[in-house]
Write a protein that holds these residues in place. Structure first.
Motif, PDB file in Angstrom:
ATOM      1  N   GLY A 139       0.812  -1.224   0.000  1.00 20.04           N
ATOM      2  CA  GLY A 139       0.000   0.000   0.000  1.00 20.04           C
ATOM      3  C   GLY A 139       0.833   1.257   0.000  1.00 20.04           C
ATOM      4  O   GLY A 139       0.562   2.187  -0.738  1.00 20.04           O
ATOM      5  N   VAL A 140       1.883   1.216   0.844  1.00 19.50           N
ATOM      6  CA  VAL A 140       2.733   2.408   0.915  1.00 19.50           C
ATOM      7  C   VAL A 140       3.337   2.718  -0.452  1.00 19.50           C
ATOM      8  O   VAL A 140       3.261   3.838  -0.939  1.00 19.50           O
ATOM      9  CB  VAL A 140       3.842   2.237   1.973  1.00 19.50           C
ATOM     10  N   GLY A 165       0.691   3.921  -2.646  1.00 22.73           N
ATOM     11  CA  GLY A 165       0.309   5.284  -2.241  1.00 22.73           C
ATOM     12  C   GLY A 165       1.321   6.306  -2.693  1.00 22.73           C
ATOM     13  O   GLY A 165       0.983   7.370  -3.204  1.00 22.73           O
ATOM     14  N   LEU A 166       2.603   5.915  -2.507  1.00 24.94           N
ATOM     15  CA  LEU A 166       3.663   6.828  -2.928  1.00 24.94           C
ATOM     16  C   LEU A 166       3.581   7.082  -4.426  1.00 24.94           C
ATOM     17  O   LEU A 166       3.720   8.203  -4.897  1.00 24.94           O
ATOM     18  CB  LEU A 166       5.035   6.260  -2.560  1.00 24.94           C
ATOM     19  N   GLY A 196       0.575   9.184  -5.115  1.00 22.07           N
ATOM     20  CA  GLY A 196       0.896  10.542  -4.651  1.00 22.07           C
ATOM     21  C   GLY A 196       1.873  11.224  -5.584  1.00 22.07           C
ATOM     22  O   GLY A 196       1.736  12.393  -5.930  1.00 22.07           O
ATOM     23  N   PHE A 208       0.798  14.491  -7.252  1.00 25.15           N
ATOM     24  CA  PHE A 208       1.333  15.780  -6.802  1.00 25.15           C
ATOM     25  C   PHE A 208       2.514  16.290  -7.633  1.00 25.15           C
ATOM     26  O   PHE A 208       2.702  17.489  -7.774  1.00 25.15           O
ATOM     27  CB  PHE A 208       1.796  15.692  -5.335  1.00 25.15           C
ATOM     28  N   PHE A 220      -1.137   6.092   3.983  1.00 27.61           N
ATOM     29  CA  PHE A 220       0.122   6.543   4.571  1.00 27.61           C
ATOM     30  C   PHE A 220       1.070   7.100   3.492  1.00 27.61           C
ATOM     31  O   PHE A 220       1.621   8.197   3.597  1.00 27.61           O
ATOM     32  CB  PHE A 220       0.778   5.397   5.329  1.00 27.61           C
ATOM     33  N   GLY A 221       1.191   6.282   2.430  1.00 22.23           N
ATOM     34  CA  GLY A 221       2.081   6.698   1.335  1.00 22.23           C
ATOM     35  C   GLY A 221       1.609   7.999   0.711  1.00 22.23           C
ATOM     36  O   GLY A 221       2.409   8.912   0.463  1.00 22.23           O
ATOM     37  N   PHE A 222       0.312   8.067   0.517  1.00 15.26           N
ATOM     38  CA  PHE A 222      -0.251   9.248  -0.116  1.00 15.26           C
ATOM     39  C   PHE A 222      -0.025  10.487   0.770  1.00 15.26           C
ATOM     40  O   PHE A 222       0.399  11.542   0.292  1.00 15.26           O
ATOM     41  CB  PHE A 222      -1.753   9.027  -0.342  1.00 15.26           C
ATOM     42  N   LEU A 241       2.306  10.828   2.988  1.00 19.17           N
ATOM     43  CA  LEU A 241       3.740  11.140   2.976  1.00 19.17           C
ATOM     44  C   LEU A 241       4.087  12.010   1.777  1.00 19.17           C
ATOM     45  O   LEU A 241       4.781  13.021   1.881  1.00 19.17           O
ATOM     46  CB  LEU A 241       4.520   9.825   2.923  1.00 19.17           C
ATOM     47  N   MET A 242       3.545  11.572   0.656  1.00 16.64           N
ATOM     48  CA  MET A 242       3.815  12.308  -0.575  1.00 16.64           C
ATOM     49  C   MET A 242       3.232  13.721  -0.491  1.00 16.64           C
ATOM     50  O   MET A 242       3.858  14.688  -0.907  1.00 16.64           O
ATOM     51  CB  MET A 242       3.158  11.550  -1.744  1.00 16.64           C
ATOM     52  N   ALA A 243       2.005  13.774   0.058  1.00 14.75           N
ATOM     53  CA  ALA A 243       1.344  15.073   0.177  1.00 14.75           C
ATOM     54  C   ALA A 243       2.156  15.987   1.085  1.00 14.75           C
ATOM     55  O   ALA A 243       2.361  17.169   0.792  1.00 14.75           O
ATOM     56  CB  ALA A 243      -0.071  14.910   0.723  1.00 14.75           C
TER      57      ALA A 243
END
Lengths: 538, 506
Positions: free
Chosen positions: A16-17, A20-21, A24, A28, B13-15, B17-19
């Motif tokens: 997930g991390v 997510g990264l 993200g 972003f 969490f990852g999102f 962190l990136m944010a």
């Protein structure tokens, strides 16, 4: 099974991390533009007092301190020049970097490194004040406060293993206060022989470093670490008192010190052209080194002789064998009126081999212009023997840096040393009847004098005197007096004292060197600059 | 279940962190940009800005003159001056002396500096102003003042006469030097430097001449003539729009754009004059008119005898180089057996004229162009002119340039052949002396010196030649100094260079 569930949970978290990264990153960073925009600059007058308050820490030195000078003209100059400077610097940097990159990359198995963009941005460095220090030494000290908060954009594309990475440097900011010292001053353009650079405080450095579009410097803690690293690196090299030294002129050439000697033997001349109406010519030779201030040397006159033999020897002091040349002119001597020129030639010294005797037979020319048709006529020939001897390194006096104290010469007593007095200049001395000042130095009954300067209230002597002593002159004083002599002889006021000063020598012995301006006693505003040195043999 | 919730948590969490990182990036970037903006703003503050920042606590040591003060530069200059003076002395001596030798007029057998030192007083820079008037050029105006105490003595040797020393004293130079930097995109970013003296305010160069052990006042009018010569030279050589162009980065720099070029043609018809002043004892004045834009190209009308209201109706064509700053100068003279007397002068700035539009103007004659020196306010009559300004196109410009070059060359040849000698009347002499010098502008560093020296025509008589040498030294020094400033590294002596190029190899 809670254990499996937890394990699965962790695995899921891990996946997930990264997911997510990734999301993200795309959300972003990836879709954000990477080019640097020009910042919007609103005139100061429009801004409110709060933003002005924030501005205050950055306020230029010249506003706060009266001893700093404003150099807006230089800022303006830089601003106009910046677009051109930007392109020129970038072009040069790329052309220098390309071959180095090309040489280095095969070692690291990188396919290619390319500059995608390279610009220093639209904002030029600004100088926020300039301070100069005036000392008694032969040096110029400047302290500009330089701030560059630019918007450069350097983007490097690196291809390796089929992948492409971009590294981007943006928003570079460098604030620094360098001290620039020009010394020693020499009577030769550009009038100084070395530039010393040194930083007065640790420089402030800030920038953004983007890898794949993400700013590494934004990772908390990393920026501070990198900044400290850079600061320490730079300050270990250039923070005062460490300096960067840039030589501009060769010291020997700058001080115009002699580096060698040229022996010239004028042997004879053949088939000179007749100049006088009656009888033959009366030739003699004149020798001169170009760029030299010394008077030219002359041979004797050989009367009524068109094939004279002189066999006369001369020695000439050479200061720069690469550019100096020997000029030989043959003249016809006359009892009355001007001596006619019979011919000339020039021998550049760099064509001579050092320590080797060379006999040259020179054609005499009317002038050194090759296009002049008159040079085709034969004017006779001249035979000379030339030997250039360069001084050996150890013969030459060691570099007398103005701040270093040289050791006393051999032969001085063990406990003693040499007292050196340099009389630099006097300021504002004025006599009642005349002002033709010279300085008189009296030490232990011994008197020495400088040359006198005619009609000058601010005379410069720059003369040096030596006293060899058996022991340190701790309890002694030296008496320096400025005296003016009348330029006319036998008048009412032949001599006049313009002021004097007594200097205690104990300080000189303990400090080795003192260079100071002293106020003259019995003088209105007169001052004299005297440098004292105590040179010991140990 | 665990896997899914773990993944979900992980993504959040990852999102986050990136944010967070992104937020940090934006924050730092905006901080940096804000700082850059601040620095930029504070880089050039005006009086109003400062008043707003400081409020009532405005520091009293700050002022904002048009020409920014450079106290620090003056401090450094006065410290450096003894060294500069010594270095410059040598360069001047080495480079000017051959020129003096080359240009020495007949009748003089030798001409040398017997003493040359620049004194102890350093020049002062009153202020500097930087502006960008054209794209790709930076214009820097330097307000330069030098009231120095140089000691310059020239040894003049005429045939059969012992050396006559002439001294130049109390030199004062007040001028605004305009330096234009032509920018380029190659290091060092400056392709050429143009140096000129600004015409407004007018350059002031004062000095007194003194024959050591003698007096120059023995010849009346000499010092006026010298002043006139110096002024002509300065205004036709150095004063804007005339300029000296120095290319910096050697190869492939096209400086032709920077050189002074003919811009237009002025057709002047000198119609008539009214109520001229009578200068003669018997009868009336015999007036003639001299018109010029540059003193180099003077033209004159025929003389009309015994008439105070003469009608000439003569037409001349003059070349104008810079309409904005140049002016037409009209001088009316009374022809006399001995020296011609000036009846009056008038000036017509070219900027007042419309192109391609013929116009009749009537001008009042004045005793002198310098209104500060005019003592009598008596009427000196008027002069009527018909003027037409025509702006050149490209071909006409080149044609005019060629013609000008040809004319200068011819004059130079004539001078060399000795046709133009000291027998000339003052007017032609003046023209020839300037002309012969201008031919060298491109080549010689110290062209100014050459020009001065060539002035054989104006001043007649043996002693009077002193004036020329003075002027020669003067311009020679100023121009070579400037060169030294512009390119200090290239100050190797020219004479040396030529010597080395033509060396004799055994």
């Amino acid at each position: 099974m809670p254990f499996v569930s937890t394990l699965m949970g962790f695995t899921g978290f891990g996946v997930g991390v990264s997911a997510g990264l990734m999301i993200g990153y795309y959300f972003f960073i990836y879709f954000q533009p990477t080019d640097v925009e020009d910042p919007v600059i609103r005139p100061l007058v429009e801004q409110d007092s709060k933003t002005l308050q924030d501005l205050l820490p950055e306020i230029p030195f010249w506003v706060k301190n009266p001893d700093y000078d404003r150099i807006d003209w230089l800022n303006k100059f830089l601003e106009y020049m910046w677009p051109y400077l930007d392109k020129a610097i970038c072009k040069t940097a790329i052309s220098i970097a390309k071959p180095i990159i090309a040489e280095e990359i095969p070692k690291y198995k990188i396919n290619s490194v390319e500059f995608e963009t390279f610009t220093l941005g639209s904002l030029p460095p600004t100088f926020q004040g300039m301070k100069v220090y005036v000392t008694d030494e032969h040096e110029l000290i400047m302290e500009p406060s330089m701030k560059w908060a630019g918007n450069p954009n350097v983007k490097l594309g690196v291809k390796a293993f089929g992948l492409k990475a971009t590294i981007q440097v943006v928003d570079l900011q460098i604030f620094t206060v360098p001290r620039i010292t020009l010394k020693p001053l020499v009577p030769n353009f550009p009038c100084f022989s070395k530039i010393y650079m040194s930083l007065m405080e640790k420089p402030h450095v800030d920038f953004g470093l983007k890898l794949f579009g993400a700013d590494l410097m934004a990772i908390p803690g990393l920026y501070r670490f990198v900044q400290e690293l850079i600061k320490d690196q730079v300050s270990s090299m250039y923070l005062w008192p460490r300096t960067l030294e840039v030589p501009i002129l060769d010291p020997n050439q700058a001080m115009q010190r002699p580096v060698g000697i040229l022996h010239v033997k004028v042997l004879k001349a053949m088939k000179l052209r007749k100049k006088d109406l009656l009888g033959g010519s009366d030739p003699y030779c004149k020798l001169k080194l170009t760029e030299s201030k010394l008077p030219s040397k002359k041979t004797t006159v050989k009367h009524r002789n068109l094939n004279p033999e002189w066999n006369e020897e001369f020695n000439m002091v050479v200061k720069n064998p690469n550019t100096q040349a020997l000029e030989i002119l043959v003249y016809d001597w006359e009892q009355v009126g001007k001596h006619d020129k019979m011919g000339m030639n020039v021998v550049p010294l760099r064509e001579l081999k050092p320590e080797e005797k060379t006999v040259l037979t020179l054609d005499l020319l009317k002038n050194m212009n090759t296009e002049d048709a008159q040079n085709d006529k034969s004017r006779g020939q001249l035979e000379v023997e030339l030997t250039y001897k360069a001084f050996k390194e150890e013969d030459m006096a060691k570099d007398e840096g103005s701040s270093e104290v040289v050791k006393a010469p051999d032969g001085t007593p063990a406990n003693g040393g040499m007292l050196v007095i340099k009389v630099h200049e006097a300021l504002d001395v004025e006599g009642k009847y005349h002002t033709n000042p010279y300085a008189r130095i009296i030490f232990r009954g011994e008197e020495k004098k400088t040359k006198y300067v005619k009609k000058n209230r601010d005379p410069r002597w720059e003369e040096e005197f030596h006293f060899v002593l058996d022991e340190a002159p701790i309890n002694d004083r030296i008496h320096v007096e400025v005296v003016s002599t009348s330029s006319r002889i036998g008048l009412l006021h032949p001599k006049e004292t313009l002021g004097y000063v007594d200097i205690n020598l104990a300080d000189v012995v303990s400090n080795k060197r003192i260079n100071e301006k002293y106020h003259l006693i019995d003088s209105k505003n007169g001052r004299i600059q005297i440098e004292l040195q105590w040179r010991t043999s140990s | 279940m665990g896997l899914l919730s773990g993944m979900f948590m992980g993504i959040i969490f990852g999102f986050a962190l990136m944010a967070g990182w992104f937020h940090m990036m934006r924050y730092r970037s905006s901080k940096r940009v804000a700082k850059a903006v601040d620095i930029k703003l504070l880089g050039s503050l005006s009086r109003d800005d400062l008043r707003k920042i400081c409020g009532d606590n405005f520091p009293e040591w700050i002022s904002f003159p048009v020409f920014e003060q450079v106290k620090w530069l003056n401090k450094q200059l006065s410290k450096l001056w003894p060294y500069v003076a010594e270095a410059a002395t040598f360069v001047i001596r080495e480079s000017v002396e051959p020129l003096l030798e080359e240009y020495r007029p007949p009748g003089i057998t030798s001409l040398k500096f017997s003493k040359l030192s620049l004194g102890t007083v350093a020049p002062k820079i009153e202020g500097i102003r930087v502006q960008s008037l054209n794209k790709g050029q930076i214009t820097m105006d330097i307000d330069f003042r030098w009231g120095g105490d140089p000691s310059i003595i020239l040894a003049v040797q005429a045939a059969m006469v012992a050396s006559l020393p002439i001294q130049l004293k109390d030199l004062q130079v007040f001028t605004v030097v305009r330096v234009i930097f032509q920018l380029s995109e190659e290091i060092p970013c400056i392709s050429a430097v143009v140096v000129a003296l600004l015409s407004e305010p007018k350059p002031r160069i004062d000095y007194t001449l003194k024959a050591v052990g003698g007096s120059l006042t023995a010849i009346p009018g000499l010092s006026d003539m010298i002043d006139d010569t110096v002024n002509t030279i300065v205004s036709d050589m150095l004063q804007w729009p005339h300029r000296i162009v120095v290319p910096i980065s050697g190869i492939g720099v096209d400086t032709s754009e920077l050189e002074l070029k003919p811009q237009g043609k002025l057709t002047v018809t000198v119609v008539k004059a009214n109520d001229l002043k009578n200068m003669e004892m018997i009868g009336k004045s015999d007036p003639y008119v001299v018109v010029f834009i540059r003193p180099l190209f003077k033209v004159k009308t025929k003389t009309i005898d015994n008439n105070l209201n003469p009608i000439w109706n003569q037409t001349f064509e003059l070349i104008a180089e810079d309409k904005e700053t140049q002016a037409l100068v009209i001088e009316v003279f009374d022809k006399d057996i001995t020296q011609d007397k000036k009846l009056g002068v008038a000036k017509l700035p070219l900027i007042e004229l419309e192109a391609e539009n013929s116009k009749e103007v009537q001008l009042r004659l004045l005793p002198s162009l310098d209104m500060l020196k005019v003592k009598d306010k008596k009427d000196r009559g008027t002069i009527t002119l018909q003027v037409l300004y025509h702006k050149f196109n490209k071909e006409e410009q080149n044609a005019a340039l060629d013609e000008e070059k040809k004319m200068l060359e011819e004059r130079k040849k004539l001078r060399e052949a000795g046709v133009i000698g000291s027998t000339m009347d003052a007017l032609d002499g003046a023209a020839s002396l300037v002309g012969s010098g201008v031919g060298m502008v491109g080549t010689g560093i110290i062209a100014g010196a050459g020009v001065m020296g060539a002035g054989a025509g104006i001043v007649g008589g043996g002693l009077s030649k002193a004036g020329k040498f003075m002027g020669r030294t003067l311009t020679g020094k100023s121009s070579s100094k400037k060169n030294a400033n512009a390119n200090p590294n290239a100050s190797a002596t020219p004479s040396m260079k030529s010597v080395l190029e033509n060396n004799h190899t055994p």
